[in-house]
Design an enzyme around this catalytic site. Structure first.
Site, PDB file in Angstrom:
ATOM      1  N   GLU A   1      -7.053   4.662   7.671  1.00 46.18           N
ATOM      2  CA  GLU A   1      -6.892   6.090   7.346  1.00 46.18           C
ATOM      3  C   GLU A   1      -8.148   6.625   6.653  1.00 46.18           C
ATOM      4  O   GLU A   1      -8.519   7.788   6.837  1.00 46.18           O
ATOM      5  CB  GLU A   1      -5.640   6.274   6.474  1.00 46.18           C
ATOM      6  CG  GLU A   1      -4.371   6.087   7.314  1.00 46.18           C
ATOM      7  CD  GLU A   1      -3.190   5.478   6.582  1.00 46.18           C
ATOM      8  OE1 GLU A   1      -3.179   5.467   5.343  1.00 46.18           O
ATOM      9  OE2 GLU A   1      -2.272   5.009   7.277  1.00 46.18           O
TER      10      GLU A   1
ATOM     11  N   GLU B   1      -5.090  -4.806  10.599  1.00 42.34           N
ATOM     12  CA  GLU B   1      -4.075  -3.779  10.837  1.00 42.34           C
ATOM     13  C   GLU B   1      -4.413  -3.030  12.129  1.00 42.34           C
ATOM     14  O   GLU B   1      -5.268  -2.130  12.123  1.00 42.34           O
ATOM     15  CB  GLU B   1      -4.050  -2.763   9.685  1.00 42.34           C
ATOM     16  CG  GLU B   1      -3.747  -3.372   8.336  1.00 42.34           C
ATOM     17  CD  GLU B   1      -3.209  -2.326   7.358  1.00 42.34           C
ATOM     18  OE1 GLU B   1      -2.117  -2.550   6.830  1.00 42.34           O
ATOM     19  OE2 GLU B   1      -3.867  -1.295   7.140  1.00 42.34           O
TER      20      GLU B   1
ATOM     21  N   SER C   1       3.668  -1.794  10.459  1.00 40.16           N
ATOM     22  CA  SER C   1       5.121  -1.779  10.693  1.00 40.16           C
ATOM     23  C   SER C   1       5.805  -3.110  10.355  1.00 40.16           C
ATOM     24  O   SER C   1       6.764  -3.509  11.025  1.00 40.16           O
ATOM     25  CB  SER C   1       5.435  -1.355  12.132  1.00 40.16           C
ATOM     26  OG  SER C   1       4.978  -0.027  12.350  1.00 40.16           O
TER      27      SER C   1
ATOM     28  N   GLY D   1       2.602   2.612  10.790  1.00 41.65           N
ATOM     29  CA  GLY D   1       3.542   3.722  10.627  1.00 41.65           C
ATOM     30  C   GLY D   1       4.225   4.150  11.909  1.00 41.65           C
ATOM     31  O   GLY D   1       4.828   5.218  11.974  1.00 41.65           O
TER      32      GLY D   1
ATOM     33  N   HIS E   1      -9.498   1.042   4.701  1.00 45.77           N
ATOM     34  CA  HIS E   1      -8.253   1.259   5.448  1.00 45.77           C
ATOM     35  C   HIS E   1      -8.532   2.203   6.617  1.00 45.77           C
ATOM     36  O   HIS E   1      -9.368   3.098   6.512  1.00 45.77           O
ATOM     37  CB  HIS E   1      -7.188   1.862   4.515  1.00 45.77           C
ATOM     38  CG  HIS E   1      -5.830   1.842   5.143  1.00 45.77           C
ATOM     39  ND1 HIS E   1      -5.440   2.781   6.064  1.00 45.77           N
ATOM     40  CD2 HIS E   1      -4.786   0.984   5.004  1.00 45.77           C
ATOM     41  CE1 HIS E   1      -4.198   2.490   6.463  1.00 45.77           C
ATOM     42  NE2 HIS E   1      -3.785   1.409   5.838  1.00 45.77           N
TER      43      HIS E   1
ATOM     44  N   ASN F   1       0.871  -1.179   0.000  1.00 41.99           N
ATOM     45  CA  ASN F   1       0.000   0.000   0.000  1.00 41.99           C
ATOM     46  C   ASN F   1       0.911   1.233   0.000  1.00 41.99           C
ATOM     47  O   ASN F   1       1.464   1.591   1.036  1.00 41.99           O
ATOM     48  CB  ASN F   1      -0.893  -0.023   1.251  1.00 41.99           C
ATOM     49  CG  ASN F   1      -1.782   1.203   1.339  1.00 41.99           C
ATOM     50  OD1 ASN F   1      -1.832   2.014   0.401  1.00 41.99           O
ATOM     51  ND2 ASN F   1      -2.480   1.348   2.451  1.00 41.99           N
TER      52      ASN F   1
ATOM     53  N   LYS G   1       0.039   4.195  -0.275  1.00 40.94           N
ATOM     54  CA  LYS G   1      -0.664   5.368   0.274  1.00 40.94           C
ATOM     55  C   LYS G   1      -0.417   6.562  -0.653  1.00 40.94           C
ATOM     56  O   LYS G   1      -0.297   6.375  -1.859  1.00 40.94           O
ATOM     57  CB  LYS G   1      -0.227   5.624   1.719  1.00 40.94           C
ATOM     58  CG  LYS G   1      -0.328   4.355   2.574  1.00 40.94           C
ATOM     59  CD  LYS G   1      -0.166   4.576   4.037  1.00 40.94           C
ATOM     60  CE  LYS G   1      -0.306   3.251   4.771  1.00 40.94           C
ATOM     61  NZ  LYS G   1      -0.272   3.371   6.214  1.00 40.94           N
TER      62      LYS G   1
END
Ligand code: 13P
Length: 256
Positions: free
Chosen positions: A101, A171, A216, A177, A99, A10, A12
């Site tokens: 986000e 996730e 991560s 991140g 996702h 991904n 992003k």
């Protein structure tokens, strides 16, 4: 039981045309174990270029292409949105849906996620459905309730049988991140919960759904994570932008 492994990148809102080139040439000699699919999800403006370069390098059997989002609507006055038909035309095969986000910054709900999954499956594409708990939810022992509440609307919308064509990415939001990966034991335990939750609706389908870990993942921790019995690969953010590191991660995955 034969379950394929998937390593999905991904990107992003990162990468550029140069990364498209670097990634394609870097992956020409990637070494994969049995039953592994590599999926690259660049930003939408690069999808067409990525597919063209992949095809001209004869890598279509090795590298699959995915989008990072899609509209739940077929077409019409939805400025800025992209339809499943547009993705089909570009030879995109996978779509990341829900996702964290998108849930957090664009207020996507699990109901909307369910509608998107339905649209993606109807177009013959494969959804990679993202679920995961926040740090506070983990600390207050709500992880399983949160994951169930993210999955149930999708089961209600499409029916459990269609999960045979679905990929799920777990996730934990606190691991994305941050460099804080879930321990192997915690990741396995949570993946096992997800599989058991699906198995309550249909055990044989649940045993076939690839469950990916994301948060991560890097070239040092991938091998142990992917060795866990219910982890079938990963959804990789930061490390997927670095070709050599991403190749090591791809090589660590194996079908189960
Ligand atoms: P990182 O690998 O950068 O933690 O991102 C994970 C992720 O969100 C993939 O979708």
């Amino acid at each position: 039981m034969a379950r394929r492994a998937i390593v999905a990148a991904n990107w992003k809102m990162n990468g550029d045309l140069a990364l498209v080139d670097t990634m394609i040439s870097g992956l020409t000699n990637v070494k994969l174990q049995d039953d592994v699919s590599v999926v690259i999800c660049p930003s939408s403006p690069y999808l067409s270029e990525f597919v063209a370069k992949r095809n001209s390098n004869n890598l279509s059997s090795v590298i699959h292409v995915g989008a990072q989002n899609v509209s739940e609507h077929q077409s019409g006055a939805y400025t800025g949105q992209i339809s499943t038909k547009m993705l089909q035309e570009l030879s995109v095969e996978f779509v990341i849906i829900g996702h964290s986000e998108r849930r957090r910054y664009y207020q996507e709900t699990s109901t909307q996620v369910a509608h998107k999954v339905n649209a993606v499956l109807n177009a013959g594409l494969t959804p990679i459905i993202c679920i995961g708990e926040s740090e506070t939810e983990r600390a207050t022992e709500q992880t399983e309730a949160v994951l169930a509440s993210q999955l149930q609307p999708v089961i209600d919308e499409i029916g459990i049988e269609k999960f045979i064509d679905v990929v799920i990415a777990y996730e934990p939001v606190w691991a994305i991140g941050t460099g804080k990966t879930a321990s192997n034991e915690m990741a396995q335990e949570t993946h096992k919960f997800i599989r058991q939750f699906l198995a309550k609706a249909n055990e044989s389908v649940a045993n076939k759904v690839p469950l990916l870990y994301g948060g991560s993942v890097n070239s040092s921790n991938c091998e142990e994570l992917f060795a866990q019995p219910d982890i079938d690969g990963g959804l990789i953010g930061g490390a997927s932008l670095q070709v050599e590191q991403f190749k090591i991660i791809c090589s660590a995955a194996k079908g189960k």
